[in-house]
Design a protein around this motif. Sequence first.
Motif, mmCIF file in Angstrom:
data_model
loop_
_atom_site.group_PDB
_atom_site.id
_atom_site.type_symbol
_atom_site.label_atom_id
_atom_site.label_comp_id
_atom_site.label_asym_id
_atom_site.label_seq_id
_atom_site.Cartn_x
_atom_site.Cartn_y
_atom_site.Cartn_z
ATOM 1 N N SER A 208 0.800 -1.213 0.000
ATOM 2 C CA SER A 208 0.000 0.000 0.000
ATOM 3 C C SER A 208 0.837 1.269 0.000
ATOM 4 N N ALA A 209 2.159 1.142 0.166
ATOM 5 C CA ALA A 209 3.023 2.319 0.179
ATOM 6 C C ALA A 209 2.916 3.058 -1.149
ATOM 7 N N LYS A 210 2.774 4.357 -1.052
ATOM 8 C CA LYS A 210 2.586 5.170 -2.246
ATOM 9 C C LYS A 210 3.929 5.656 -2.766
ATOM 10 N N THR A 211 4.077 5.618 -4.072
ATOM 11 C CA THR A 211 5.249 6.211 -4.711
ATOM 12 C C THR A 211 4.883 7.624 -5.126
ATOM 13 N N TRP A 212 5.579 8.594 -4.551
ATOM 14 C CA TRP A 212 5.249 10.000 -4.757
ATOM 15 C C TRP A 212 6.013 10.556 -5.951
ATOM 16 N N THR A 213 5.293 11.129 -6.884
ATOM 17 C CA THR A 213 5.935 11.904 -7.941
ATOM 18 C C THR A 213 6.089 13.339 -7.444
ATOM 19 N N LEU A 214 6.849 14.133 -8.176
ATOM 20 C CA LEU A 214 7.005 15.532 -7.786
ATOM 21 C C LEU A 214 5.656 16.241 -7.815
ATOM 22 N N GLN A 215 4.838 15.945 -8.817
ATOM 23 C CA GLN A 215 3.532 16.600 -8.918
ATOM 24 C C GLN A 215 2.620 16.177 -7.772
ATOM 25 N N ASP A 216 2.720 14.918 -7.349
ATOM 26 C CA ASP A 216 1.950 14.466 -6.187
ATOM 27 C C ASP A 216 2.309 15.287 -4.953
ATOM 28 N N CYS A 217 3.601 15.485 -4.747
ATOM 29 C CA CYS A 217 4.065 16.261 -3.595
ATOM 30 C C CYS A 217 3.551 17.697 -3.651
ATOM 31 N N ILE A 218 3.640 18.309 -4.824
ATOM 32 C CA ILE A 218 3.201 19.698 -4.972
ATOM 33 C C ILE A 218 1.698 19.821 -4.745
ATOM 34 N N ASP A 219 0.924 18.939 -5.357
ATOM 35 C CA ASP A 219 -0.535 18.999 -5.210
ATOM 36 C C ASP A 219 -0.952 18.835 -3.753
ATOM 37 N N HIS A 220 -0.305 17.895 -3.059
ATOM 38 C CA HIS A 220 -0.653 17.652 -1.650
ATOM 39 C C HIS A 220 -0.284 18.861 -0.791
ATOM 40 N N ALA A 221 0.871 19.445 -1.048
ATOM 41 C CA ALA A 221 1.306 20.600 -0.259
ATOM 42 C C ALA A 221 0.392 21.806 -0.493
ATOM 43 N N LEU A 222 -0.018 22.032 -1.736
ATOM 44 C CA LEU A 222 -0.883 23.172 -2.032
ATOM 45 C C LEU A 222 -2.245 23.041 -1.361
ATOM 46 N N SER A 223 -2.639 21.815 -1.033
ATOM 47 C CA SER A 223 -3.930 21.597 -0.383
ATOM 48 C C SER A 223 -3.834 21.539 1.141
ATOM 49 N N HIS A 224 -2.646 21.203 1.687
ATOM 50 C CA HIS A 224 -2.555 20.936 3.116
ATOM 51 C C HIS A 224 -1.552 21.806 3.868
ATOM 52 N N ASN A 225 -0.656 22.495 3.188
ATOM 53 C CA ASN A 225 0.367 23.253 3.901
ATOM 54 C C ASN A 225 -0.269 24.333 4.778
ATOM 55 N N ILE A 226 0.118 24.373 6.038
ATOM 56 C CA ILE A 226 -0.514 25.281 7.004
ATOM 57 C C ILE A 226 -0.197 26.738 6.687
#
Length: 449
Positions: A24-42
């Motif tokens: 179940s471990a996810k392989t993160w692409t650069l775009q995955d990281c950016i999208d997640h940060a833009l939605s969750h970064n405090i």
Amino acid sequence: MNRQNLFTAMMALAALPTVMAAQSAKTWTLQDCIDHALSHNITLQKNRAAETTAAIGVKEARGALMPSLSAQTSQGLTYRPFQETEGNIVNGSIASNTANKATQSGSYGINASWTVWDGGKKRYSVATSELKAQQAEAESDITAQTLQEQIANLYVQILYLEEAVGVYSQLLHQDSIVCRRGEEMLRAGKISRVELTRLQSQMSSGRYDMVNARTQVANYKTQLRQLLELQDEDMTLQPLSTTDEAIIAAIPDKADVYAAALTWRPEMKVSELAIAQSDVAVKSARAGRMPQINLTGGLGDSHITGGRSNFFSQMKTNFNANVGVSVSIPILDNRQNKSAIERAQVQQLTSQLDMADARKALYTTIEDYWLGTTNSQAKYIAAKDNCASAQASYDMVQEQFRLGVKNIADLIDARAELLSANQNMIQDKYTALLNRTMLNFYSNGTITL
């Protein structure tokens, strides 16, 4: 079920959570990281909350252009315990006598006011609020752009160190082979115990380098998780394309990147909005010298008990309406308006200088990325050839050492040259990829590795 089968089943069950986690471990692409940060970064969410506050300020400033309207009422009770004769009471235009020891009164009113003209100060306030709202949005964009740059830097740094770990692991494997050969040569009397110790020390140094690189990988992953607001998730990053075509791809023109960045980078927009605000501030300060015209109006009514007139008669008789106009003309204000104008003009000049600084900083950043790309690409080509030569040299010295032709010092020197060549090649490769990616990012606002 016999003991062997039971033991096997228990081991399988014990390993099941690990297997499931690995699957179940996810392989993160650069775009995955950016999208997640833009939605969750405090930090970014705080900036967006500031946008909402600024939008409320715009509505408030626009509301100040409208008339104000208020309604009020008051109720009172008067008690005269020692009154023996009738007393006079006045309610609006009604005067009467009453012997009541307790009287109740009430008044009612509706008042309105409207600033008809104030030199345009309220309209300038609306313009300033709108500019501040746009500036808050641009500040959020700056945070988002900075966040993407930080993520890209960490992403590339992690991949660089993971590849370095692979190099250290390969050299450590070769070191172990050399050490075993050294032990054989020691037993054969071809080398001394001191020379074998040097080989073992070399292997220990290689093991230290590998552990250190893995520690750095873990540290950078922790920083990346913090930007993404993740906890202890084990991140696996998607490797990048590191073909020669990708590494030494054409570099965009520096002037073109700068010209494009000027049109969209949020830092430039913030500076432009600051200049616009300072222009409005100068106009608003000058408006302080203008007359101010206010229009007021109201409706009122009242009643009191104890008189000869009943409630409805009093309310009819006492009903009144009023309207008024006031004009305020500033003549002498102890230099307040003039000082306000001068301060606004100083801020206007400061905003223009801040814009010049922002342009210079932007150009410097782009130039650094451009020079970094140019140098790294040239160094990568040379480092790649040097790495191939160092590998061939090390292989040859290692074989000669096995045959007893070369000594341990020659082998250690060849290994050090190979390690240095590999480190330089990997570093130049990822530096070239990152810098060219940043050039494209400043040109079109998209990060793609």
